[in-house]
Design an enzyme around this catalytic site. Structure first.
Site, PDB file in Angstrom:
ATOM      1  N   CYS A 188      43.794  42.360  33.034  1.00 45.24           N
ATOM      2  CA  CYS A 188      42.308  43.264  32.378  1.00 45.24           C
ATOM      3  C   CYS A 188      41.247  43.217  32.924  1.00 45.24           C
ATOM      4  CB  CYS A 188      42.529  41.455  31.352  1.00 45.24           C
ATOM      5  SG  CYS A 188      40.864  41.485  30.125  1.00 45.24           S
ATOM      6  N   HIS A 242      49.613  51.371  29.303  1.00 42.64           N
ATOM      7  CA  HIS A 242      49.054  52.460  27.664  1.00 42.64           C
ATOM      8  C   HIS A 242      49.270  53.508  28.215  1.00 42.64           C
ATOM      9  CE1 HIS A 242      45.380  49.684  29.011  1.00 42.64           C
ATOM     10  NE2 HIS A 242      46.176  49.642  30.399  1.00 42.64           N
ATOM     11  N   CYS A 279      37.933  48.274  27.406  1.00 46.54           N
ATOM     12  CA  CYS A 279      39.538  48.056  27.588  1.00 46.54           C
ATOM     13  C   CYS A 279      39.208  48.428  28.943  1.00 46.54           C
ATOM     14  CB  CYS A 279      40.513  48.535  27.538  1.00 46.54           C
ATOM     15  SG  CYS A 279      41.822  48.486  27.843  1.00 46.54           S
ATOM     16  N   GLY A 280      39.590  47.467  30.172  1.00 42.35           N
ATOM     17  CA  GLY A 280      38.952  47.894  31.153  1.00 42.35           C
ATOM     18  C   GLY A 280      40.701  49.032  32.459  1.00 42.35           C
ATOM     19  N   GLY A 339      42.183  50.005  29.795  1.00 40.32           N
ATOM     20  CA  GLY A 339      42.768  51.823  29.552  1.00 40.32           C
ATOM     21  C   GLY A 339      41.878  51.990  30.641  1.00 40.32           C
ATOM     22  N   GLU A 395      43.751  48.017  21.224  1.00 41.07           N
ATOM     23  CA  GLU A 395      44.150  47.502  22.352  1.00 41.07           C
ATOM     24  C   GLU A 395      46.020  46.392  21.447  1.00 41.07           C
ATOM     25  OE1 GLU A 395      42.755  44.438  25.063  1.00 41.07           O
ATOM     26  OE2 GLU A 395      40.331  45.560  25.014  1.00 41.07           O
ATOM     27  N   ASN A 412      38.088  44.322  31.714  1.00 39.68           N
ATOM     28  CA  ASN A 412      36.921  43.496  32.089  1.00 39.68           C
ATOM     29  C   ASN A 412      36.718  42.631  32.300  1.00 39.68           C
ATOM     30  OD1 ASN A 412      35.714  45.945  31.172  1.00 39.68           O
ATOM     31  ND2 ASN A 412      36.468  45.519  28.700  1.00 39.68           N
ATOM     32  N   ASN A 414      49.020  49.242  24.703  1.00 35.62           N
ATOM     33  CA  ASN A 414      47.659  49.098  24.238  1.00 35.62           C
ATOM     34  C   ASN A 414      47.330  51.025  23.994  1.00 35.62           C
ATOM     35  OD1 ASN A 414      46.373  47.069  25.137  1.00 35.62           O
ATOM     36  ND2 ASN A 414      47.367  47.240  26.934  1.00 35.62           N
ATOM     37  N   ASN A 453      45.476  37.207  24.966  1.00 36.75           N
ATOM     38  CA  ASN A 453      45.167  38.577  23.573  1.00 36.75           C
ATOM     39  C   ASN A 453      44.704  37.915  22.544  1.00 36.75           C
ATOM     40  OD1 ASN A 453      45.413  41.235  24.550  1.00 36.75           O
ATOM     41  ND2 ASN A 453      48.105  40.725  24.689  1.00 36.75           N
ATOM     42  N   ASN A 488      33.628  44.041  25.362  1.00 37.65           N
ATOM     43  CA  ASN A 488      34.497  43.415  25.250  1.00 37.65           C
ATOM     44  C   ASN A 488      34.937  41.316  25.781  1.00 37.65           C
ATOM     45  OD1 ASN A 488      38.266  43.781  27.364  1.00 37.65           O
ATOM     46  ND2 ASN A 488      38.231  43.407  25.230  1.00 37.65           N
ATOM     47  N   ASN A 531      49.834  46.542  32.499  1.00 33.67           N
ATOM     48  CA  ASN A 531      49.936  46.317  31.737  1.00 33.67           C
ATOM     49  C   ASN A 531      50.301  48.276  31.213  1.00 33.67           C
ATOM     50  OD1 ASN A 531      47.539  47.270  31.700  1.00 33.67           O
ATOM     51  ND2 ASN A 531      46.696  45.785  30.127  1.00 33.67           N
TER      52      ASN A 531
HETATM   53  N1  API Z   1      45.620  44.050  25.257  1.00 35.84           N
HETATM   54  C1  API Z   1      45.651  44.477  26.612  1.00 35.84           C
HETATM   55  C2  API Z   1      45.531  42.437  27.965  1.00 35.84           C
HETATM   56  C3  API Z   1      43.762  43.383  27.692  1.00 35.84           C
HETATM   57  C4  API Z   1      43.549  44.808  28.976  1.00 35.84           C
HETATM   58  C5  API Z   1      41.784  44.999  28.453  1.00 35.84           C
HETATM   59  N2  API Z   1      40.798  44.054  27.358  1.00 35.84           N
HETATM   60  C6  API Z   1      40.760  45.410  29.733  1.00 35.84           C
HETATM   61  O1  API Z   1      39.594  44.944  30.141  1.00 35.84           O
HETATM   62  O2  API Z   1      41.862  45.939  30.451  1.00 35.84           O
HETATM   63  C7  API Z   1      46.957  44.281  26.863  1.00 35.84           C
HETATM   64  O3  API Z   1      48.088  43.397  25.853  1.00 35.84           O
HETATM   65  O4  API Z   1      48.162  44.795  27.743  1.00 35.84           O
END
Ligand code: API
Length: 287
Positions: free
Chosen positions: A75, A169, A227-228, A230, A218, A77, A200, A66, A13, A167
């Protein structure tokens, strides 16, 4: 305008990282800059843009955009890579420190081997489970939380578990991760009206009570290698669905590699994984 950058990834990622201590960019340009640098043909190629910035509430601050230019609240990662970048840059000459994301301040700890940050542990804080705070809106619901709730998608009845790590999920369980309908359900659900801020979309195959397979579509970036947030949300969802145990570490197998996630008894979600430098360079921003 010449913009120095570092390309880094967490389990594939990958983002373009800009040192906001050194490089000042008009923040109105950030959404279009993210779109531009993310483009693999006319830009650098990445899942988006991340800035490491000074903070008045923590040691450093992270802003994440993004691929589509939308700014995200968190985020996982990205936090691990910002921790590495902050330590390697010398801005934070200690191995335990705080990082401020839009969703709040987290604790980071870098594991340094021969002077190189190889692994990073982030205390991601507590998950948010109340549907209105995810946010998820559904007509005449009965439970405050969304756990294995019928979620019709087209002519299919899926069953959703929704978790926010700052965020949003939504997690769907599948028998075989290789058969996950990521290319159809992913884009359809990520902008579903039941998630007013988008979402997500994660697919999880439970292997046993301490291992899951995971894929993700994502919000704002589409399918990524990892996706960390996630992975954290998926472990929380798996505890809520009694597949894995609270307080015990779970190995999450993502396309790009493994994360170790634990939803601790104290309510905090701990994430441990790698952060890798790919390249350094100069991006020529056309202004
Ligand atoms: N697309 C995600 C942000 C990046 C999260 C992902 N890359 C991670 O590592 O958590 C969102 O709009 O909430």
């Amino acid at each position: 305008m010449k913009i120095p950058f570092t390309k880094m990834h967490g389990l594939g990622n990958n983002y373009i990282y800009i040192d906001g201590f050194e490089t000042k960019i008009n923040e109105e340009l950030l959404p279009q800059l993210s779109q531009a640098v993310s483009d693999v043909n006319t830009g650098i190629g990445s899942d988006g843009l991340i800035l490491m910035l000074p903070s008045t509430n923590a040691d450093v601050r992270m802003r994440i955009f993004n691929k589509d230019g939308s700014e995200a609240m968190n985020c996982g990662n990205g936090l691990r890579c910002v921790a590495k970048l902050a330590y390697d840059s010398g801005y934070v000459p200690k191995e335990q420190f705080q990082i401020e994301a839009k969703s709040g301040v987290v604790e980071a700890e870098v594991v340094v081997i021969d002077g190189i940050v190889e692994q990073v542990t982030i205390d991601m804080g507590e998950p948010i489970l109340q549907r209105e705070q995810i946010p998820m809106v559904t007509a005449n619901y009965t439970n405050e939380t969304v756990i294995n709730e019928k979620f019709p998608v087209g002519d299919q009845d899926l069953f959703a578990t929704a978790v926010s790590m700052g965020n949003p999920h939504v997690i769907f369980y599948v028998e075989d991760i290789n058969d996950a309908p990521i290319d159809t359900v992913g884009p359809e659900v990520t902008s579903d009206a039941r998630f007013p801020e988008g979402v997500n979309v994660e697919f999880v195959e439970v292997l046993n009570d301490h291992e899951i397979n995971f894929r993700v579509w994502e919000r704002g970036s589409g399918i990524t290698q990892a996706c960390g947030t996630g992975a954290c949300a998926s472990v929380v969802a798996s505890v809520l669905n009694n597949y894995v145990k609270r307080g015990e570490s779970v190995t999450v197998h993502l396309d790009g590699g493994d994360l170790t996630i634990t939803w601790e008894e104290n309510g905090h979600v701990m994430m441990k994984g790698p952060a890798v430098n790919v390249a350094e360079g100069i991006y020529f921003l056309k202004t």
